[in-house]
Scaffold this active site. Structure first.
Site, PDB file in Angstrom:
ATOM      1  N   GLU A  44     -47.944  -2.418  31.694  1.00  0.00           N
ATOM      2  CA  GLU A  44     -48.395  -3.588  30.932  1.00  0.00           C
ATOM      3  C   GLU A  44     -47.486  -3.768  29.727  1.00  0.00           C
ATOM      4  O   GLU A  44     -47.454  -2.935  28.827  1.00  0.00           O
ATOM      5  CB  GLU A  44     -49.844  -3.391  30.467  1.00  0.00           C
ATOM      6  CG  GLU A  44     -50.372  -4.529  29.605  1.00  0.00           C
ATOM      7  CD  GLU A  44     -51.725  -4.199  28.990  1.00  0.00           C
ATOM      8  OE1 GLU A  44     -52.085  -4.875  27.999  1.00  0.00           O
ATOM      9  OE2 GLU A  44     -52.402  -3.272  29.477  1.00  0.00           O
ATOM     10  N   LYS A 133     -61.652  -5.114  30.696  1.00  0.00           N
ATOM     11  CA  LYS A 133     -60.957  -4.198  29.792  1.00  0.00           C
ATOM     12  C   LYS A 133     -61.875  -3.904  28.604  1.00  0.00           C
ATOM     13  O   LYS A 133     -62.134  -4.786  27.787  1.00  0.00           O
ATOM     14  CB  LYS A 133     -59.652  -4.830  29.312  1.00  0.00           C
ATOM     15  CG  LYS A 133     -58.956  -4.063  28.194  1.00  0.00           C
ATOM     16  CD  LYS A 133     -57.721  -4.811  27.714  1.00  0.00           C
ATOM     17  CE  LYS A 133     -57.112  -4.154  26.482  1.00  0.00           C
ATOM     18  NZ  LYS A 133     -55.870  -4.817  26.050  1.00  0.00           N
TER      19      LYS A 133
END
Length: 213
Positions: A44, A133
Site C-alpha cells: 500500500e 480498515k
C-alpha cells in the site's frame, strides 16, 4: 486485478506493507523486492508521500500479477479516480466516506474504508465494502478490537495503526484477516536490505504462527 482477486491476495498474505513518506519509485522498488523475497506480496503506497502514484506504477510494472499493489490515504473522489486510472488494485482510506466508497466500488476495485467504531464499520459494510480498515486500532488496543469483532464477526477487518510484530500477532489471533504494517516493517525509506529482511521474517513468522493456532 478485480476486487475479489485483491481481497483474496490480502486474505492470503495477512500482511499489507504500507509505505508513507520518502518512498519514491526507486526506494519503493527496493523495499518491495526485499519483502517479496520474504513472502510479503501486498503493498500500500500512501497519497501523502513522495511521488506515490509513480511508485505504485513502478511496483505494478516490476512485479505484475505476483504483487497486489494499492493506494492508501485516499481522501476524496477525485483522488480515488486518479489512483484507479493509474491501476490501483485496491483503495484504502483512514475514514469512512460514503462518496469515496461508492466511487471505488462502482469501478469494481476493492475498497477498504476506515472505521474506528462499530457504527462506522457496519455502515461501510452495509454499503457493500468487503473489507473494513480498523484505524487507528493499534492505539486503541486488541481488547477494543475483540469487543467490536464479537458482534461483527461476519465482517472482514484489516487492522492498521501503530502495529508491530507483537500486537499484529494478537490481532490475527483475535480475528483480523490482515494487518497493515508501516514504519515497524519498512522504516522511513532509509533502512538497509538486512534491516528490512529481518523485520519481514519476524513479522511473517508471527502471522503464520497466529494462523496456525
Amino acid at each position: 486485478m478485480d476486487s475479489s482477486s485483491a481481497l483474496k491476495a490480502i486474505n492470503a498474505s495477512g500482511i499489507v506493507a504500507g509505505m508513507r513518506g520518502a518512498f519514491p519509485p526507486a526506494v519503493a522498488l527496493g523495499v518491495a523486492d526485499v519483502l517479496m523475497n520474504e513472502g510479503i506480496h501486498v503493498f500500500e503506497l500512501m497519497m501523502n508521500s513522495e511521488a506515490p502514484i509513480e511508485a505504485m506504477r513502478a511496483l505494478k510494472t516490476e512485479f505484475g500479477a505476483e504483487a497486489c499493489v494499492g493506494m492508501g490515504t485516499v481522501l476524496d473522489v477525485e483522488t480515488a479516480h486518479a489512483v484507479m486510472d493509474a491501476g490501483a488494485d485496491f483503495v484504502v482510506s483512514p475514514a469512512f466516506q460514503p462518496a469515496v466508497v461508492r466511487a471505488v466500488m462502482e469501478r469494481g476495485v476493492l475498497m477498504g474504508p476506515g472505521a474506528a467504531t462499530p457504527s462506522e464499520a457496519l455502515a461501510a459494510w452495509d454499503m457493500g465494502a468487503p473489507l473494513i480498515k480498523l484505524f487507528p486500532i493499534g492505539a486503541l488496543g486488541v481488547d477494543y478490537f475483540r469487543a467490536i469483532f464479537g458482534p461483527l464477526n461476519h465482517m472482514a477487518f484489516m487492522c492498521n495503526g501503530a502495529l508491530n510484530d507483537q500486537n499484529a500477532r494478537e490481532f490475527i489471533l483475535a480475528g483480523a484477516v490482515a494487518c497493515g504494517m508501516g514504519p515497524w516493517l519498512v522504516g522511513d525509506g532509509a533502512w538497509s536490505k538486512s534491516q528490512l529482511r529481518s523485520r519481514a521474517r519476524i513479522l511473517v513468522n508471527a502471522v503464520e504462527s497466529a494462523r496456525g493456532e
